[in-house]
Design a protein around this motif. Structure first.
Motif, PDB file in Angstrom:
ATOM      1  N   THR A   1       0.852  -1.182   0.000  1.00  0.00           N
ATOM      2  CA  THR A   1       0.000   0.000   0.000  1.00  0.00           C
ATOM      3  C   THR A   1       0.886   1.229   0.000  1.00  0.00           C
ATOM      4  N   VAL A   2       0.623   2.157  -0.917  1.00  0.00           N
ATOM      5  CA  VAL A   2       1.390   3.399  -0.955  1.00  0.00           C
ATOM      6  C   VAL A   2       0.934   4.264   0.212  1.00  0.00           C
ATOM      7  N   VAL A   3       1.860   4.571   1.116  1.00  0.00           N
ATOM      8  CA  VAL A   3       1.561   5.402   2.279  1.00  0.00           C
ATOM      9  C   VAL A   3       1.821   6.866   1.953  1.00  0.00           C
ATOM     10  N   SER A   4       2.888   7.118   1.196  1.00  0.00           N
ATOM     11  CA  SER A   4       3.257   8.483   0.851  1.00  0.00           C
ATOM     12  C   SER A   4       4.088   8.461  -0.425  1.00  0.00           C
ATOM     13  N   SER A   5       3.994   9.542  -1.177  1.00  0.00           N
ATOM     14  CA  SER A   5       4.778   9.665  -2.393  1.00  0.00           C
ATOM     15  C   SER A   5       5.011  11.148  -2.647  1.00  0.00           C
ATOM     16  N   HIS A   6       6.237  11.507  -3.022  1.00  0.00           N
ATOM     17  CA  HIS A   6       6.527  12.905  -3.319  1.00  0.00           C
ATOM     18  C   HIS A   6       7.658  13.024  -4.338  1.00  0.00           C
ATOM     19  N   ARG A   7       7.709  14.164  -4.985  1.00  0.00           N
ATOM     20  CA  ARG A   7       8.718  14.422  -6.009  1.00  0.00           C
ATOM     21  C   ARG A   7       9.911  15.131  -5.378  1.00  0.00           C
ATOM     22  N   THR A   8      11.115  14.685  -5.742  1.00  0.00           N
ATOM     23  CA  THR A   8      12.353  15.316  -5.306  1.00  0.00           C
ATOM     24  C   THR A   8      13.148  15.707  -6.546  1.00  0.00           C
ATOM     25  N   SER A   9      14.302  16.313  -6.347  1.00  0.00           N
ATOM     26  CA  SER A   9      15.151  16.672  -7.484  1.00  0.00           C
ATOM     27  C   SER A   9      15.657  15.429  -8.212  1.00  0.00           C
TER      28      SER A   9
ATOM     29  N   GLY B   1      13.734  12.668  -8.590  1.00  0.00           N
ATOM     30  CA  GLY B   1      12.574  11.957  -9.121  1.00  0.00           C
ATOM     31  C   GLY B   1      11.563  11.694  -8.025  1.00  0.00           C
ATOM     32  N   VAL B   2      10.660  10.770  -8.256  1.00  0.00           N
ATOM     33  CA  VAL B   2       9.604  10.447  -7.301  1.00  0.00           C
ATOM     34  C   VAL B   2      10.112   9.431  -6.282  1.00  0.00           C
ATOM     35  N   VAL B   3       9.793   9.665  -5.009  1.00  0.00           N
ATOM     36  CA  VAL B   3      10.093   8.738  -3.922  1.00  0.00           C
ATOM     37  C   VAL B   3       8.762   8.257  -3.362  1.00  0.00           C
ATOM     38  N   SER B   4       8.600   6.938  -3.236  1.00  0.00           N
ATOM     39  CA  SER B   4       7.366   6.365  -2.717  1.00  0.00           C
ATOM     40  C   SER B   4       7.669   5.504  -1.500  1.00  0.00           C
TER      41      SER B   4
ATOM     42  N   ALA C   1      13.436   5.772  -8.608  1.00  0.00           N
ATOM     43  CA  ALA C   1      13.636   5.271  -9.968  1.00  0.00           C
ATOM     44  C   ALA C   1      14.789   4.273 -10.031  1.00  0.00           C
ATOM     45  N   ARG C   2      15.768   4.392  -9.130  1.00  0.00           N
ATOM     46  CA  ARG C   2      16.962   3.539  -9.189  1.00  0.00           C
ATOM     47  C   ARG C   2      17.148   2.606  -8.009  1.00  0.00           C
ATOM     48  N   LEU C   3      16.352   2.738  -6.955  1.00  0.00           N
ATOM     49  CA  LEU C   3      16.630   2.022  -5.714  1.00  0.00           C
ATOM     50  C   LEU C   3      15.347   1.572  -5.032  1.00  0.00           C
ATOM     51  N   VAL C   4      15.411   0.379  -4.433  1.00  0.00           N
ATOM     52  CA  VAL C   4      14.343  -0.091  -3.552  1.00  0.00           C
ATOM     53  C   VAL C   4      14.998  -0.457  -2.235  1.00  0.00           C
ATOM     54  N   GLY C   5      14.590   0.194  -1.162  1.00  0.00           N
ATOM     55  CA  GLY C   5      15.099  -0.110   0.176  1.00  0.00           C
ATOM     56  C   GLY C   5      13.996  -0.752   0.988  1.00  0.00           C
ATOM     57  N   THR C   6      14.346  -1.732   1.824  1.00  0.00           N
ATOM     58  CA  THR C   6      13.342  -2.409   2.636  1.00  0.00           C
ATOM     59  C   THR C   6      13.692  -2.319   4.103  1.00  0.00           C
ATOM     60  N   ALA C   7      12.674  -2.385   4.936  1.00  0.00           N
ATOM     61  CA  ALA C   7      12.842  -2.444   6.389  1.00  0.00           C
ATOM     62  C   ALA C   7      11.771  -3.366   6.921  1.00  0.00           C
ATOM     63  N   THR C   8      12.178  -4.314   7.745  1.00  0.00           N
ATOM     64  CA  THR C   8      11.221  -5.250   8.313  1.00  0.00           C
ATOM     65  C   THR C   8      11.021  -4.949   9.784  1.00  0.00           C
ATOM     66  N   PRO C   9       9.809  -5.207  10.293  1.00  0.00           N
ATOM     67  CA  PRO C   9       9.564  -4.953  11.702  1.00  0.00           C
ATOM     68  C   PRO C   9      10.387  -5.905  12.575  1.00  0.00           C
TER      69      PRO C   9
END
Length: 57
Positions: free
Chosen positions: A13-21, A23-26, A40-48
């Motif tokens: 579920t997309v919680v937040s999304s915004h545009r930066t210099s 590109g878009v960060v979701s 656009a270039r990276l996916v970072g994950t964090a688990t509880p």
């Protein structure tokens, strides 16, 4: 699922999304509680994990 693996996109579920210099960060949250930050270039994950129950004395 290992934390390095991507989660099912239909369970996210997309919680937040915004545009930066850059590109878009979701910010997305999985039904299992894990978070993903996507650009656009990276996916970072964090688990509880366990939370600290320390106190300030």
């Amino acid at each position: 699922m290992h934390s390095r693996d991507l989660h099912d996109p239909f369970a996210m579920t997309v919680v937040s999304s915004h545009r930066t210099s850059e590109g878009v960060v979701s910010y997305l949250r999985c039904t299992c509680g894990a978070w993903e930050v996507r650009t656009a270039r990276l996916v970072g994950t964090a688990t509880p994990g366990p939370r600290s129950t320390g106190s300030i004395d």
